[in-house]
Design a protein around this motif. Structure first.
Motif, short mmCIF file in Angstrom:
data_model
loop_
_atom_site.label_atom_id
_atom_site.label_comp_id
_atom_site.label_asym_id
_atom_site.label_seq_id
_atom_site.Cartn_x
_atom_site.Cartn_y
_atom_site.Cartn_z
N HIS A 162 -44.72 52.07 23.60
CA HIS A 162 -43.72 51.23 23.32
C HIS A 162 -44.27 49.95 22.69
CE1 HIS A 162 -46.31 49.30 26.83
NE2 HIS A 162 -45.80 48.45 26.55
N THR A 280 -35.73 48.32 19.25
CA THR A 280 -35.91 49.45 19.65
C THR A 280 -37.31 50.19 19.13
OG1 THR A 280 -34.70 50.64 18.03
CG2 THR A 280 -33.51 50.22 20.08
N VAL A 281 -37.85 50.79 19.53
CA VAL A 281 -39.23 51.35 19.30
C VAL A 281 -39.30 52.29 18.02
CG1 VAL A 281 -41.48 52.35 19.96
CG2 VAL A 281 -40.21 51.18 21.45
N GLN A 284 -39.58 55.81 18.42
CA GLN A 284 -38.62 56.65 19.32
C GLN A 284 -37.16 56.73 18.76
OE1 GLN A 284 -38.74 54.87 22.90
NE2 GLN A 284 -40.88 55.48 23.65
#
Length: 335
Positions: A162, A280-281, A284
């Motif tokens: 993260h 958002t990461v 991912q």
């Protein structure tokens, strides 16, 4: 008023000697350190008193601030004030982390840079893990020099998924496609840093909802435009706040171009503009991020040299990932 301020006082000393930084191993005199402390404390008093405004604060010292007690104390104290949405600082993370126990982790955040060769890798990684344990929001970055690639890959593998790892294009370095691809594999947003952004005549949030302040209280639209808008402490700057186009031909620093309204970076970094944390990461959501980042590589007919590019606002105080209408580095790189 919702206002983002980038504060840079007179501090110029640093404990690192990075070859790409003009402030490497520079030492401030006792008198200079006292002046920096006085300037910072004055700014903090001003920010604490602005209870009718909602403020987002990013400290961008030329030197390393967190090795100085007055920076640690100021950030911790400001993080508890309800009208402060976010307080963040750019740091090499060379200081201890126990001071963070006195800060509000919902408000305070760190923009960290790893400088290979300046500190043992395991020590830097341990500091990152301490931040995770303390619940502190942070990003980590590396200057994209060829000799840093292996260290950056190792860091990406060892950091929690993260935690965003960003890569800054090195000042004066040209990236051929193959090399750029290697950095983009680590940071899907690297294309935004790879090339300077045409900005002349384009709309920019700086000078409107985002301003730069120095140790004397002089207000400018950003760190890179020298024209003065007034003074923070006599309030003269407020009458000058308004939308305006960028007067510079290009913008090649993240803390500048992130505020350009022609780029989607306020959406990409929603809730984390100051600390450079995407909503958002990327790892991912690589497909979406890669699509967005491709816009940075694609020529835009609106981005001609005779046009200006906009800048954006600052992040809101709130839970991780919350959005806002406010904004978010390394000398010798395109921050």
């Amino acid at each position: 008023m919702d206002l983002t301020l980038l504060y840079r006082g007179p501090l110029a000393s640093c404990d690192y000697d990075c070859p790409y930084c003009p402030f490497a191993k520079r030492r401030d005199s006792t008198e200079q350190l006292r002046a920096d402390r006085a300037a910072l404390e004055r700014f903090a008093r001003w920010a604490a008193a602005r209870t009718d405004d909602r403020l987002s604060l990013l400290f961008t010292p030329w030197g390393e601030g967190l090795v100085r007690s007055w920076y640690r104390r100021t950030l911790a104290d400001l993080s508890h004030l309800p009208h402060i949405r976010r307080v963040a600082i750019q740091t090499n993370l060379g200081c201890r982390t126990d001071w963070l126990a006195g800060a509000d982790p919902d408000t305070l955040a760190l923009w960290c840079t790893y400088h290979p060769g300046q500190t043992p890798y395991d020590r830097f990684l341990a500091k990152c893990r301490e931040l995770v344990e303390r619940g502190i929001r942070f990003s980590v970055g590396v200057v994209g020099l060829p000799e840093h690639l292996d260290a950056a890959r190792r860091l990406r593998a060892d950091l929690p998924a993260h935690v965003y790892l960003w890569i800054n294009a090195a000042e004066g370095h040209t990236y051929e496609d193959a090399e750029a691809d290697r950095w983009t594999a680590l940071d899907p947003l690297f294309p935004y840093s790879r090339h300077p952004h045409t900005s002349a005549g384009l709309p920019c949030r700086t000078g409107d909802s985002v301003i730069s302040v120095d140790g004397e209280g002089t207000v400018r639209r950003c760190h890179f435009v020298r024209a003065e808008l007034g003074n923070l402490y006599d309030g003269s700057y407020r009458a000058a706040l308004r939308p305006r186009p960028c007067p510079l031909a290009v913008c090649d620093c993240h803390i500048g171009y992130v505020h350009l309204e022609t780029l989607p970076l306020y959406d990409v970094f929603a809730g984390g503009v100051l600390e450079r944390i995407p909503a958002t990461v990327p790892a991912q959501h690589s497909a979406r991020i890669a699509t967005i980042a491709m816009r940075a590589e694609t020529p835009d007919p609106q981005n001609r040299p005779d046009r200006e590019r906009p800048a954006g606002p600052a992040p809101l105080k709130g839970p991780a990932g919350s959005t806002g209408s406010g904004p978010t580095g390394v000398t010798g790189s395109r921050r």
